[in-house]
Write a protein that holds these residues in place. Structure first.
Motif, PDB file in Angstrom:
ATOM      1  N   THR A   1       0.820  -1.219   0.000  1.00 45.10           N
ATOM      2  CA  THR A   1       0.000   0.000   0.000  1.00 45.10           C
ATOM      3  C   THR A   1       0.848   1.261   0.000  1.00 45.10           C
ATOM      4  O   THR A   1       0.470   2.276  -0.611  1.00 45.10           O
ATOM      5  N   GLU A   2       2.003   1.222   0.650  1.00 46.49           N
ATOM      6  CA  GLU A   2       2.848   2.415   0.760  1.00 46.49           C
ATOM      7  C   GLU A   2       3.766   2.617  -0.436  1.00 46.49           C
ATOM      8  O   GLU A   2       4.326   3.700  -0.604  1.00 46.49           O
ATOM      9  N   TYR A   3       3.921   1.597  -1.270  1.00 48.03           N
ATOM     10  CA  TYR A   3       4.799   1.723  -2.440  1.00 48.03           C
ATOM     11  C   TYR A   3       4.150   2.634  -3.485  1.00 48.03           C
ATOM     12  O   TYR A   3       2.924   2.705  -3.588  1.00 48.03           O
ATOM     13  N   HIS A   4       4.967   3.342  -4.278  1.00 49.64           N
ATOM     14  CA  HIS A   4       4.423   4.351  -5.196  1.00 49.64           C
ATOM     15  C   HIS A   4       4.076   3.803  -6.581  1.00 49.64           C
ATOM     16  O   HIS A   4       3.525   4.513  -7.403  1.00 49.64           O
ATOM     17  N   TRP A   5       4.406   2.575  -6.902  1.00 51.85           N
ATOM     18  CA  TRP A   5       3.996   1.892  -8.130  1.00 51.85           C
ATOM     19  C   TRP A   5       4.193   2.727  -9.401  1.00 51.85           C
ATOM     20  O   TRP A   5       3.231   3.125 -10.058  1.00 51.85           O
ATOM     21  N   PRO A   6       5.446   2.970  -9.781  1.00 50.13           N
ATOM     22  CA  PRO A   6       5.708   3.777 -10.986  1.00 50.13           C
ATOM     23  C   PRO A   6       5.194   3.150 -12.272  1.00 50.13           C
ATOM     24  O   PRO A   6       4.914   3.859 -13.229  1.00 50.13           O
ATOM     25  N   GLU A   7       5.059   1.821 -12.302  1.00 45.06           N
ATOM     26  CA  GLU A   7       4.527   1.154 -13.499  1.00 45.06           C
ATOM     27  C   GLU A   7       3.055   0.782 -13.335  1.00 45.06           C
ATOM     28  O   GLU A   7       2.501   0.045 -14.139  1.00 45.06           O
ATOM     29  N   ASN A   8       2.446   1.251 -12.250  1.00 47.19           N
ATOM     30  CA  ASN A   8       1.012   1.113 -12.037  1.00 47.19           C
ATOM     31  C   ASN A   8       0.536  -0.336 -11.928  1.00 47.19           C
ATOM     32  O   ASN A   8       1.253  -1.175 -11.389  1.00 47.19           O
ATOM     33  N   VAL A   9      -0.667  -0.616 -12.432  1.00 48.04           N
ATOM     34  CA  VAL A   9      -1.294  -1.922 -12.241  1.00 48.04           C
ATOM     35  C   VAL A   9      -0.477  -3.031 -12.893  1.00 48.04           C
ATOM     36  O   VAL A   9      -0.419  -4.150 -12.380  1.00 48.04           O
TER      37      VAL A   9
ATOM     38  N   LEU B   1       6.808 -10.214   3.895  1.00 46.86           N
ATOM     39  CA  LEU B   1       7.777  -9.259   3.361  1.00 46.86           C
ATOM     40  C   LEU B   1       8.840  -9.940   2.509  1.00 46.86           C
ATOM     41  O   LEU B   1       9.215  -9.441   1.443  1.00 46.86           O
ATOM     42  N   ARG B   2       9.338 -11.088   2.974  1.00 48.66           N
ATOM     43  CA  ARG B   2      10.449 -11.737   2.265  1.00 48.66           C
ATOM     44  C   ARG B   2      10.055 -12.283   0.898  1.00 48.66           C
ATOM     45  O   ARG B   2      10.914 -12.627   0.097  1.00 48.66           O
ATOM     46  N   HIS B   3       8.763 -12.369   0.639  1.00 48.45           N
ATOM     47  CA  HIS B   3       8.300 -12.880  -0.650  1.00 48.45           C
ATOM     48  C   HIS B   3       8.116 -11.777  -1.690  1.00 48.45           C
ATOM     49  O   HIS B   3       7.860 -12.065  -2.859  1.00 48.45           O
ATOM     50  N   LEU B   4       8.254 -10.535  -1.257  1.00 45.26           N
ATOM     51  CA  LEU B   4       8.084  -9.402  -2.168  1.00 45.26           C
ATOM     52  C   LEU B   4       9.427  -8.989  -2.759  1.00 45.26           C
ATOM     53  O   LEU B   4      10.465  -9.111  -2.098  1.00 45.26           O
ATOM     54  N   PRO B   5       9.442  -8.481  -3.990  1.00 41.08           N
ATOM     55  CA  PRO B   5      10.707  -8.069  -4.609  1.00 41.08           C
ATOM     56  C   PRO B   5      11.294  -6.832  -3.950  1.00 41.08           C
ATOM     57  O   PRO B   5      10.581  -6.038  -3.317  1.00 41.08           O
ATOM     58  N   THR B   6      12.588  -6.664  -4.106  1.00 38.72           N
ATOM     59  CA  THR B   6      13.309  -5.557  -3.481  1.00 38.72           C
ATOM     60  C   THR B   6      12.720  -4.209  -3.845  1.00 38.72           C
ATOM     61  O   THR B   6      12.669  -3.293  -3.010  1.00 38.72           O
ATOM     62  N   GLN B   7      12.259  -4.059  -5.064  1.00 42.69           N
ATOM     63  CA  GLN B   7      11.786  -2.759  -5.554  1.00 42.69           C
ATOM     64  C   GLN B   7      10.664  -2.189  -4.710  1.00 42.69           C
ATOM     65  O   GLN B   7      10.501  -0.970  -4.618  1.00 42.69           O
ATOM     66  N   VAL B   8       9.877  -3.058  -4.061  1.00 42.88           N
ATOM     67  CA  VAL B   8       8.742  -2.592  -3.274  1.00 42.88           C
ATOM     68  C   VAL B   8       9.198  -1.808  -2.041  1.00 42.88           C
ATOM     69  O   VAL B   8       8.449  -0.978  -1.525  1.00 42.88           O
ATOM     70  N   PHE B   9      10.419  -2.039  -1.594  1.00 45.84           N
ATOM     71  CA  PHE B   9      10.902  -1.397  -0.371  1.00 45.84           C
ATOM     72  C   PHE B   9      11.808  -0.199  -0.641  1.00 45.84           C
ATOM     73  O   PHE B   9      12.293   0.429   0.289  1.00 45.84           O
TER      74      PHE B   9
ATOM     75  N   TYR C   1      19.465   4.617  -0.182  1.00 45.13           N
ATOM     76  CA  TYR C   1      18.693   3.855  -1.164  1.00 45.13           C
ATOM     77  C   TYR C   1      17.188   4.041  -0.983  1.00 45.13           C
ATOM     78  O   TYR C   1      16.404   3.429  -1.697  1.00 45.13           O
ATOM     79  N   GLU C   2      16.793   4.886  -0.029  1.00 40.11           N
ATOM     80  CA  GLU C   2      15.388   5.160   0.258  1.00 40.11           C
ATOM     81  C   GLU C   2      14.614   3.873   0.538  1.00 40.11           C
ATOM     82  O   GLU C   2      13.532   3.624  -0.018  1.00 40.11           O
ATOM     83  N   ILE C   3      15.205   3.044   1.397  1.00 42.34           N
ATOM     84  CA  ILE C   3      14.605   1.759   1.774  1.00 42.34           C
ATOM     85  C   ILE C   3      13.651   1.971   2.937  1.00 42.34           C
ATOM     86  O   ILE C   3      14.011   2.559   3.963  1.00 42.34           O
ATOM     87  N   LYS C   4      12.417   1.466   2.768  1.00 43.57           N
ATOM     88  CA  LYS C   4      11.427   1.545   3.839  1.00 43.57           C
ATOM     89  C   LYS C   4      10.792   0.171   4.009  1.00 43.57           C
ATOM     90  O   LYS C   4      10.099  -0.313   3.109  1.00 43.57           O
ATOM     91  N   VAL C   5      11.070  -0.464   5.155  1.00 38.80           N
ATOM     92  CA  VAL C   5      10.501  -1.781   5.468  1.00 38.80           C
ATOM     93  C   VAL C   5       9.612  -1.599   6.689  1.00 38.80           C
ATOM     94  O   VAL C   5      10.063  -1.081   7.710  1.00 38.80           O
ATOM     95  N   PRO C   6       8.343  -1.991   6.612  1.00 37.97           N
ATOM     96  CA  PRO C   6       7.438  -1.826   7.757  1.00 37.97           C
ATOM     97  C   PRO C   6       8.011  -2.423   9.037  1.00 37.97           C
ATOM     98  O   PRO C   6       8.566  -3.516   9.036  1.00 37.97           O
ATOM     99  N   ASN C   7       7.905  -1.667  10.128  1.00 40.08           N
ATOM    100  CA  ASN C   7       8.329  -2.094  11.456  1.00 40.08           C
ATOM    101  C   ASN C   7       9.838  -2.296  11.587  1.00 40.08           C
ATOM    102  O   ASN C   7      10.290  -3.013  12.477  1.00 40.08           O
ATOM    103  N   ARG C   8      10.621  -1.692  10.707  1.00 48.48           N
ATOM    104  CA  ARG C   8      12.082  -1.794  10.817  1.00 48.48           C
ATOM    105  C   ARG C   8      12.672  -0.422  11.050  1.00 48.48           C
ATOM    106  O   ARG C   8      12.211   0.562  10.502  1.00 48.48           O
TER     107      ARG C   8
END
Length: 479
Positions: free
Chosen positions: A387-395, A414-422, A472-479
């Motif tokens: 939800t917090e990711y900005h999705w530059p390539e959209n849907v 979290l570990r199943h999501l690609p790096t770009q999301v963070f 690197y503008e890394i944002k991981v929830p609860n970290r």
């Protein structure tokens, strides 16, 4: 337009001449716009200059001027060792700092190559302006290897009485080498595939589960309602928006609501060389009363193809009957080919995914379920990250991420999501930097991870981890 000026059998040139006449280009002299300065820091300029410098060394004794232009026809660089042709080109303003598109100079090699996005050879008498008849020009568009967008062109110009048999082949080789060099210097990322010009039927039973049907945000539903109202009234709609925002899905959903019994065909733009076959494939559907055609990405079509669409759409409007339904999509209404603008009655904008946070999780669950054939859940942390990711390539990007994650687990964490999301960083990373960023994200998304544990695993201090997370503008929830 003077009929004496062009022989029949050359539809691309004829279409270009007609556009030049509409633009009010002078028949006698070139009057391009001078900007005075050019962008010499772009990747196109850097790579194109290097390629043409190498080509110039092999053509040292030939009167061939080699140029790089941007996507608007602005000449960025000109390389030539022949003083006579340089002086001559200066007189017609084919020089750095001048715009030489069709709008500025009429039919010419580089202008037509940019308009049609296709390799082009324009010989002496084929130029719209008589001031250019002393030259033969070969130009080839250069596409950005990562985005597929038109970056500019490579143009080779020589005297009209010189041999031009190999000129277009040389221009194609130079453009190809420029694209390859741009890719090699773009952090090694993958080249975007060439468009295939797909044409497919949007089935009613499948559409009930399609991408747009899962959206519930206010902005999405407002856009669908606006398109539905226009289509129900028989208006021609253009849906505009960022790549991957769901323009075709929006148009399909709106049309289903207006006329649920009609078929919906979607025609995606092809590569320039495949336009003829692409038109032959789907345009007969325009004669069927129960079919709506969505022509996607019309801003990517060659100029001549846009003119052909106008003819086909106009002829499909039968006298005494309601207009044959069709919808156009493009990234921006201003980028719509001028020939098509007059047909559009209503413009609807498909909102970008970052402006529709309420749609992210429903769409992610839908894409994940389609990937695995059953319901897939997301943890609270994974849901927050999405939800917090900005999705530059959209849907389109969300679909890719959700399917990849669903292929790895029934419960996506979290570990199943690609790096770009963070990482929301937009600056280009080297391979070493990207590897470092990915390792930091991997350590921070492991079960029970903390910054202290990540620092220990990576052999860094906690302060270094925080500094690199900021870099690197890394944002991981609860970290």
């Amino acid at each position: 337009m003077e009929n004496r000026r062009l022989s029949p059998g050359k539809p691309r040139l004829m279409a270009s001449w007609q556009r030049s006449e509409r633009y009010g280009v002078s028949l006698d002299e070139v009057r391009p716009v001078f900007i005075g300065s050019v962008d010499t820091g772009s990747l196109l300029y850097e790579c194109g200059s290097e390629v043409l410098t190498g080509l110039q060394a092999t053509l040292a004794n030939e009167p061939v001027s080699m140029m790089i232009t941007d996507s608007a026809g602005l000449v960025l660089a000109r390389l030539c060792g022949d003083d006579s042709i340089n002086r001559s080109l200066d007189r017609v303003h084919l020089a750095p700092g001048f715009y030489f598109s069709e709008r500025n100079a009429g039919t010419n090699g580089l202008g037509l190559a940019l308009a049609d996005r296709a390799p082009t050879l324009v010989r002496a008498e084929e130029h719209y302006c008589t001031g250019l008849r002393g030259y033969t020009c070969a130009a080839v568009p250069v596409l950005d290897p990562l985005t597929g967008e038109l970056a500019g062109s490579v143009n080779l110009t020589t005297w009209s009485d010189s041999s031009s048999d190999l000129l277009l082949a040389l221009a194609q080789a130079a453009a190809g080498n420029t694209t390859a060099l741009m890719l090699a210097r773009s952090a090694g990322r993958r080249m975007r595939p060439v468009p295939r010009g797909e044409v497919f039927h949007v089935y009613a039973d499948r559409f009930e589960q399609a991408d747009g049907g899962r959206c519930a945000s206010r902005s999405w539903n407002a856009a669908v309602a606006e398109a539905h109202t226009a289509l129900a009234a028989g208006r021609v709609v253009a849906v505009v928006g960022e790549p991957g925002a769901g323009k075709t899905a929006l148009a399909s959903l709106a049309h289903r609501q207006a006329r649920p019994r009609e078929r919906v065909l979607s025609a995606r733009p092809p590569a320039p060389d495949d336009v003829d076959a692409w038109l032959t494939l789907w345009t007969p559907e325009l004669e069927k009363d129960d079919t709506c055609v969505i022509v996607s990405g019309v801003d990517k079509l060659p100029a001549w193809a846009a003119g052909e669409l106008v003819r086909l759409f106009t002829s499909a409007r039968r006298e005494g009957a309601r207009p044959q339904p069709f919808v156009l999509t493009a990234e921006d209404f201003a980028a719509l080919p001028s020939a098509l603008v007059a047909l559009v009655d209503t413009v609807v904008e498909a909102p970008a995914l970052r402006h529709r946070p309420d749609d992210i999780l429903p769409l992610a669950r839908h894409f994940a379920q389609r990937e695995r054939g059953r319901a897939i859940s997301f943890t609270a942390a994974a849901s927050q990250a999405l939800t917090e990711y900005h999705w530059p390539e959209n849907v389109k990007q969300l679909k890719r991420v959700a399917r990849t994650a669903a292929a790895r687990a029934d419960v996506v964490d979290l570990r199943h999501l690609p790096t770009q999301v963070f990482s929301s960083g937009t600056h280009r990373l080297s391979r070493l930097q990207a590897l470092e960023r990915d390792e930091i994200v991997r350590c921070l998304t492991e079960p029970g991870a903390t910054v202290v544990r990540a620092a220990a695993e990576l052999g860094m201090s906690r302060a270094t981890i925080y500094r690199k997370m900021a870099h690197y503008e890394i944002k991981v929830p609860n970290r």
